[in-house]
Design a protein around this motif. Structure first.
Motif, short mmCIF file in Angstrom:
data_model
loop_
_atom_site.label_atom_id
_atom_site.label_comp_id
_atom_site.label_asym_id
_atom_site.label_seq_id
_atom_site.Cartn_x
_atom_site.Cartn_y
_atom_site.Cartn_z
N ALA A 33 -67.36 -45.74 21.09
CA ALA A 33 -65.97 -45.38 20.85
C ALA A 33 -65.50 -45.88 19.49
O ALA A 33 -64.82 -45.14 18.75
CB ALA A 33 -65.08 -45.94 21.96
N LEU A 34 -65.85 -47.11 19.15
CA LEU A 34 -65.44 -47.68 17.86
C LEU A 34 -66.13 -46.96 16.70
O LEU A 34 -65.52 -46.75 15.63
CB LEU A 34 -65.73 -49.17 17.83
N SER A 35 -67.39 -46.57 16.90
CA SER A 35 -68.09 -45.82 15.85
C SER A 35 -67.45 -44.45 15.66
O SER A 35 -67.26 -43.98 14.54
CB SER A 35 -69.57 -45.66 16.22
N THR A 36 -67.12 -43.80 16.80
CA THR A 36 -66.47 -42.50 16.75
C THR A 36 -65.09 -42.62 16.09
O THR A 36 -64.67 -41.75 15.32
CB THR A 36 -66.32 -41.92 18.16
N LYS A 59 -64.17 -44.74 13.82
CA LYS A 59 -64.35 -44.90 12.37
C LYS A 59 -64.55 -43.55 11.68
O LYS A 59 -63.96 -43.26 10.64
CB LYS A 59 -65.54 -45.82 12.09
N VAL A 60 -65.37 -42.69 12.30
CA VAL A 60 -65.60 -41.36 11.74
C VAL A 60 -64.32 -40.53 11.79
O VAL A 60 -63.99 -39.81 10.84
CB VAL A 60 -66.74 -40.65 12.51
N ALA A 61 -63.56 -40.66 12.89
CA ALA A 61 -62.31 -39.92 13.03
C ALA A 61 -61.32 -40.33 11.94
O ALA A 61 -60.63 -39.47 11.36
CB ALA A 61 -61.71 -40.17 14.41
N LEU A 62 -61.25 -41.63 11.64
CA LEU A 62 -60.34 -42.10 10.59
C LEU A 62 -60.76 -41.57 9.22
O LEU A 62 -59.91 -41.20 8.40
CB LEU A 62 -60.31 -43.63 10.59
N ASP A 63 -62.07 -41.52 8.98
CA ASP A 63 -62.57 -40.98 7.70
C ASP A 63 -62.17 -39.51 7.55
O ASP A 63 -61.72 -39.08 6.48
CB ASP A 63 -64.09 -41.12 7.62
N LEU A 64 -62.33 -38.75 8.65
CA LEU A 64 -61.96 -37.33 8.61
C LEU A 64 -60.45 -37.16 8.42
O LEU A 64 -60.00 -36.24 7.73
CB LEU A 64 -62.40 -36.64 9.90
N LYS A 65 -59.69 -38.05 9.03
CA LYS A 65 -58.23 -38.00 8.88
C LYS A 65 -57.85 -38.20 7.41
O LYS A 65 -57.01 -37.45 6.87
CB LYS A 65 -57.59 -39.07 9.76
#
Length: 453
Positions: A85-88, A90-96
């Motif tokens: 969940a934390l890895s996902t 991090k990726v979500a924040l990058d995409l944001k």
């Protein structure tokens, strides 16, 4: 004398030996040993929907049946889920930050599904909803849940301090809007023919959806036929007929007594409502507090010995200045939630709670609110969120249902050309669930009808 004593000793030893041999044979015999049966009879294992807040979907059950290797609800390691969940996240924040909002949303949702109670996931998802979708209400709910999981989470605390006042103002604005619609409906004279028709139709709708939430399979046409003709519908169980008749009796009791009464609502009033709800299905349990423990999904209601004192406290709150000073929709929704949380009855808790809610609303000039059975899972989800400490989503859900019910009345009594939101919600047959208002004189009965005794 010695000879008698000798034979007596031999006799006693023989008895002891015989008993010992019998005990040994009994212990090792597979046919004579009786095991205690801890399983209930099959009939009593058919738990009604009224007991459960959650149920496994039928599609999931079908898939599990077709694949014997699939395990329903298979649990993964919680540490693995949290790390993923934390890895996902991090990726979500990058995409944001890259402006890829839609892709980020899917990853935020995935992270939340993996770790629904993790404060960092909840807080960051809330920030995404607030800033990328301008959804302050949902964001505030995420901040609230993050603080429930970790009251010292500094970012969530700062976010909540900012959004709490905004959300409170938005909620109040929504309630004021509903008051205006109620006042518009109240201005329509009682002699209005369209108002009389929609009142009658809404009555059928209320019963149809309220019993349908609990699993009753009667269609709207069949429900209406039972209420109008008192004729039995072929292929439907006696209990399903009796649930409809019980709710009809309870609504008539409320309308004749409690709605126009200005005094307090008592425990006896609630018992009288329940007595009618369950009177046709189970006259023995109707109007009586349960005497056994029940289980409601993930919620374990209080034991039977605590019910009287809890119901006394509930009624004290129900008639308190604090409760009576609330907006009627908030007051009614909280009364519904508190009663169903106590779960004082063996069966009929949901129906009785919804009737109590509607009693409060009708006392304030609102029509009885219809909670569509198509939204039963959303209804149960918000009850579960309330169990976790945040009752506001459930209050907003009741406000939504109130507005749709008001829109139904206003639409049916005016010459509006557009459809209100609830009217576009199809039933299980794909037809509009309120089409019957426009064709009130049509024959809606279905199935083989025989008189109900």
């Amino acid at each position: 004398m010695q000879q008698i004593y000798f034979y007596s000793i031999i006799f006693v030893m023989g008895v002891i030996s015989s008993v010992t041999i019998m005990l040994i044979l009994t212990h090792f015999s597979p046919t004579t040993r009786k095991l205690p049966n801890y399983l209930s009879d099959v009939h009593y294992l058919q738990v009604r929907d009224d007991y459960s807040l959650y149920s496994v979907s039928s599609d999931h059950l079908k898939n599990a049946a077709s694949d014997p290797h699939e395990k329903i609800g298979k649990k993964r390691n919680s540490v693995e889920d949290e790390n993923e969940a934390l890895s996902t996240l991090k990726v979500a924040l990058d995409l944001k930050y890259q402006g890829k909002i839609d892709k980020a949303l899917r990853l935020f949702q995935h992270a939340l599904a993996l770790a629904p109670k993790h404060p960092e996931v909840l807080n960051k998802y809330g920030e995404y909803l607030e800033h990328s979708h301008s959804d302050v209400i949902s964001a505030d709910m995420m901040y609230f849940q993050a603080l429930t999981a970790n009251p010292s989470h500094s970012e969530a605390l700062a976010n909540r301090m900012r959004t709490a006042t905004i959300v409170e103002a938005l909620d109040q604005e929504r309630l004021n809007k509903l008051d205006a619609k109620r006042d518009a409906l109240s201005s329509i004279h009682e002699s209005n023919a369209a108002l009389r028709r929609v009142k009658k139709e809404a009555y059928f709708q209320h019963i149809y959806h309220s019993v349908g939430i609990e699993g009753n399979t009667m269609t709207l046409a069949q429900t209406r036929s039972v209420l109008e003709t008192r004729m039995a519908v072929g292929g439907k169980s006696i209990d399903e007929h009796n649930e409809i008749l019980g709710l009809d009796a309870a609504l008539k009791y409320i309308n004749a007594t409690l709605v126009n009464r200005n005094d307090f609502i008592s425990i006896d009033d609630i018992l009288e409502i329940h007595k009618r709800v369950l009177g046709h299905v189970d006259p023995i349990e109707g109007g009586e507090f349960r005497r056994t423990q029940v289980y409601v999904g993930g919620h374990i209601p209080p034991g039977p010995n605590d019910l009287l004192i809890l119901m006394q406290h509930f009624v004290q709150w129900l008639n308190s200045d604090q409760a009576l000073s609330m907006h009627p929709i908030k007051y009614a929704a909280l009364a519904h939630y508190k009663l169903v949380h106590i779960h004082p009855f063996t069966d009929g808790n949901g129906r009785t709670s919804r009737l109590l809610m509607n009693t409060i609303l009708m006392r304030s000039g609102y029509p009885p609110v219809i909670i569509p059975k198509q939204q039963r899972h959303k209804y149960y989800d918000f009850l579960q969120v309330a169990n976790e400490g945040d009752t506001r989503p459930f209050i907003r859900f009741i406000a939504d249902c109130t507005e749709k019910t008001l829109d139904l009345f206003l639409w049916a009594t005016s010459e509006l050309s557009h459809q209100v939101p609830l009217l576009s919600d199809p039933d299980e047959h794909g037809s509009n669930i309120y089409d019957h208002i426009l064709d009130n004189d049509s024959d809606e009965s279905s199935g083989d009808n025989t008189p109900i005794p």
